[in-house]
Design an enzyme around this catalytic site. Structure first.
Site, PDB file in Angstrom:
ATOM      1  N   ARG A   1     -21.967  66.060  69.534  1.00 14.34           N
ATOM      2  CA  ARG A   1     -21.106  66.327  68.362  1.00 14.34           C
ATOM      3  C   ARG A   1     -20.155  65.159  68.101  1.00 14.34           C
ATOM      4  O   ARG A   1     -18.991  65.346  67.758  1.00 14.34           O
ATOM      5  CB  ARG A   1     -20.278  67.612  68.556  1.00 14.34           C
TER       6      ARG A   1
ATOM      7  N   SER B   1     -19.538  77.011  65.424  1.00 13.71           N
ATOM      8  CA  SER B   1     -18.778  76.876  66.674  1.00 13.71           C
ATOM      9  C   SER B   1     -17.440  76.216  66.383  1.00 13.71           C
ATOM     10  O   SER B   1     -17.409  75.118  65.816  1.00 13.71           O
ATOM     11  CB  SER B   1     -19.523  75.993  67.670  1.00 13.71           C
TER      12      SER B   1
ATOM     13  N   GLU C   1     -14.361  71.565  67.651  1.00 16.50           N
ATOM     14  CA  GLU C   1     -15.448  70.826  67.009  1.00 16.50           C
ATOM     15  C   GLU C   1     -15.061  70.617  65.531  1.00 16.50           C
ATOM     16  O   GLU C   1     -15.443  69.650  64.900  1.00 16.50           O
ATOM     17  CB  GLU C   1     -16.733  71.660  67.108  1.00 16.50           C
TER      18      GLU C   1
HETATM   19  N1  EPU Z   1     -22.676  83.260  75.181  1.00 17.39           N
HETATM   20  C1  EPU Z   1     -21.723  84.141  75.618  1.00 17.39           C
HETATM   21  N2  EPU Z   1     -20.990  84.814  74.674  1.00 17.39           N
HETATM   22  C2  EPU Z   1     -21.171  84.637  73.354  1.00 17.39           C
HETATM   23  C3  EPU Z   1     -22.164  83.748  72.912  1.00 17.39           C
HETATM   24  C4  EPU Z   1     -22.896  83.050  73.843  1.00 17.39           C
HETATM   25  O1  EPU Z   1     -21.518  84.318  76.798  1.00 17.39           O
HETATM   26  O2  EPU Z   1     -20.433  85.265  72.587  1.00 17.39           O
HETATM   27  C5  EPU Z   1     -23.461  82.541  76.195  1.00 17.39           C
HETATM   28  C6  EPU Z   1     -24.837  83.144  76.348  1.00 17.39           C
HETATM   29  O3  EPU Z   1     -25.199  83.081  77.703  1.00 17.39           O
HETATM   30  C7  EPU Z   1     -25.729  82.210  75.563  1.00 17.39           C
HETATM   31  C8  EPU Z   1     -25.029  80.878  75.790  1.00 17.39           C
HETATM   32  O4  EPU Z   1     -23.637  81.199  75.791  1.00 17.39           O
HETATM   33  O5  EPU Z   1     -27.033  82.196  76.034  1.00 17.39           O
HETATM   34  C9  EPU Z   1     -25.299  79.856  74.722  1.00 17.39           C
HETATM   35  O6  EPU Z   1     -25.023  80.436  73.448  1.00 17.39           O
HETATM   36  P1  EPU Z   1     -25.652  79.793  72.134  1.00 17.39           P
HETATM   37  O7  EPU Z   1     -27.126  79.662  72.294  1.00 17.39           O
HETATM   38  O8  EPU Z   1     -25.176  80.522  70.952  1.00 17.39           O
HETATM   39  O9  EPU Z   1     -25.122  78.310  72.154  1.00 17.39           O
HETATM   40  P2  EPU Z   1     -23.658  77.686  72.224  1.00 17.39           P
HETATM   41  O10 EPU Z   1     -23.655  76.737  73.383  1.00 17.39           O
HETATM   42  O11 EPU Z   1     -22.581  78.694  72.156  1.00 17.39           O
HETATM   43  C10 EPU Z   1     -24.345  75.607  70.815  1.00 17.39           C
HETATM   44  C11 EPU Z   1     -23.905  74.902  69.575  1.00 17.39           C
HETATM   45  C12 EPU Z   1     -24.359  75.688  68.353  1.00 17.39           C
HETATM   46  C13 EPU Z   1     -25.868  75.807  68.391  1.00 17.39           C
HETATM   47  C14 EPU Z   1     -26.267  76.519  69.684  1.00 17.39           C
HETATM   48  C15 EPU Z   1     -27.761  76.601  69.870  1.00 17.39           C
HETATM   49  C16 EPU Z   1     -21.884  73.775  70.232  1.00 17.39           C
HETATM   50  C17 EPU Z   1     -20.397  73.701  70.134  1.00 17.39           C
HETATM   51  N3  EPU Z   1     -22.462  74.777  69.578  1.00 17.39           N
HETATM   52  O12 EPU Z   1     -23.642  76.845  70.871  1.00 17.39           O
HETATM   53  O13 EPU Z   1     -24.025  74.915  67.208  1.00 17.39           O
HETATM   54  O14 EPU Z   1     -26.348  76.544  67.276  1.00 17.39           O
HETATM   55  O15 EPU Z   1     -25.745  75.781  70.812  1.00 17.39           O
HETATM   56  O16 EPU Z   1     -28.253  75.367  70.209  1.00 17.39           O
HETATM   57  O17 EPU Z   1     -22.503  72.909  70.869  1.00 17.39           O
HETATM   58  C18 EPU Z   1     -22.210  74.549  65.734  1.00 17.39           C
HETATM   59  O18 EPU Z   1     -22.106  73.422  66.235  1.00 17.39           O
HETATM   60  O19 EPU Z   1     -21.447  74.937  64.805  1.00 17.39           O
HETATM   61  C19 EPU Z   1     -23.204  75.468  66.248  1.00 17.39           C
HETATM   62  C20 EPU Z   1     -23.316  76.723  65.815  1.00 17.39           C
END
Ligand code: EPU
Length: 334
Positions: A161, A233, A330
């Protein structure tokens, strides 16, 4: 080109909070952009550039000129897989157009809100894939000197990012066009574990199926900014040393983390940290933490930008106190 005065920005950023800018101009060409910049310079007023405003939180009225980059145009060279896109095009439409033209790679990045010009700034990423892998070059204008620039992918200094456009030395570089290198061969990246789970139900055999699965996951896990104000995010996932992670695991065996290219550095799920601390669904005025995803702040009921930023600050403080980890936004907070 029109310069609006005392302009309500509510429809021009995805949080949809009601704030005003002193001046606003939507520019459709480099020539209009240069005229808008000249206007700001004559008025000696600050300039802030937006695309679709999907990664910015306005906490107060902006005392200057907001320039919305609205350049359009997509040129696809089917034989080489090179795609030149103007900064004001919508990112998701581009993903769809490329897939329908038989050029692949962007399917994991479906439904990311925002414009093409914002994509390299953030180095947008999702489901194991980042924009950086497809960038051939980025063109634009240095708004302090008025000089055009062309940066290749390594000049863009892409990170998680992150890019040169977010650093002080790139702060004046306005993106007008992005050139991508895509492939006719479909070489899917299915490494992200959440995708795996979905594949158990639906084996993926075509780019269209991968695209649909990504859209399905995003619709389920992330609120649609057209319906409920949000910027995806709000925080980045933080990096910690491998030894810090081991210490955290002693107390929290279920902590969610990811490997990085460096075996001494691990990435922690910020959503997990926040959910653990009970943030899902918590409110401050009209601002709320999404009850579906703890990393997403929403404008639930006519929130002010201040309410959203105060809620975010409380979240940062609680993660620091409980886990000793600093969460960084972010989203750009103005
Ligand atoms: N999780 C929780 N609680 C929640 C949501 C998620 O515990 O409320 C845990 C779960 O174990 C889940 C893991 O976090 O499996 C990862 O969640 P998610 O796949 O939604 O990914 P993230 O790391 O929270 C990042 C990006 C997203 C992107 C997703 C998928 C960042 C800051 N965010 O989120 O990007 O869609 O991975 O690759 O890196 C964005 O940048 O705006 C965005 C939405």
């Amino acid at each position: 080109m029109l310069i609006h005065k005392d302009f309500n920005l509510q429809d021009h950023h995805s949080f949809g909070v009601s704030v005003k800018s002193e001046y606003f101009s939507s520019v459709g060409s480099l020539e209009e952009l240069q005229r808008a910049l000249q206007y700001a310079s004559d008025k000696r007023t600050p300039v802030y550039v937006i695309g679709e405003g999907s990664n910015v939180l306005f906490t107060k009225d902006f005392p200057g000129l907001i320039i919305k980059v609205a350049f359009t145009g997509v040129e696809i060279d089917q034989s080489s897989g090179v795609v030149r896109v103007a900064a004001g095009e919508n990112w998701h439409s581009l993903v769809t157009t490329c897939m329908n033209s038989g050029l692949h790679g962007l399917e994991n990045l479906a439904l990311i809100p925002g414009s093409v010009g914002a994509a390299p700034v953030q180095n947008i990423g999702a489901y194991g894939v980042e924009l950086a892998s497809f960038v051939k070059n980025v063109r634009g204008l240095d708004i302090s000197s008025g000089e055009p620039f062309v940066l290749n992918a390594s000049d863009c200094r892409f990170g998680y990012r992150d890019s040169i456009f977010k650093k002080p030395e790139g702060a004046n570089l306005l993106v007008s066009e992005v050139t991508l290198q895509l492939q006719e061969d479909w070489l899917p990246d299915l490494s992200y574990s959440l995708l795996d789970k979905e594949f158990c139900e639906t084996p993926v055999e075509t780019p269209q199926e991968l695209f649909s699965i990504v859209c399905r996951i995003r619709r389920r896990k992330l609120p649609d900014p057209k319906i409920i104000g949000n910027a995806g995010s709000f925080f980045k996932n933080p990096f910690v040393s491998a030894s810090s992670l081991e210490r955290l695991k002693v107390r929290h065996q279920d902590i969610v983390w990811f490997d990085t290219d460096n075996e001494d550095i691990k990435k922690i799920s910020a959503a997990w940290l926040l959910e653990k601390l009970g943030w899902k669904g918590r409110k401050h005025g009209g601002a709320e933490v999404s009850s579906v995803h703890a990393l997403v702040l929403i404008n639930a009921a006519d929130a002010s930008g201040k309410e959203l930023s105060v809620l975010a600050q409380h979240m940062v403080t609680s993660v620091l106190e409980e886990f000793g980890i600093v969460l960084e936004p972010e989203v750009s907070i103005l």
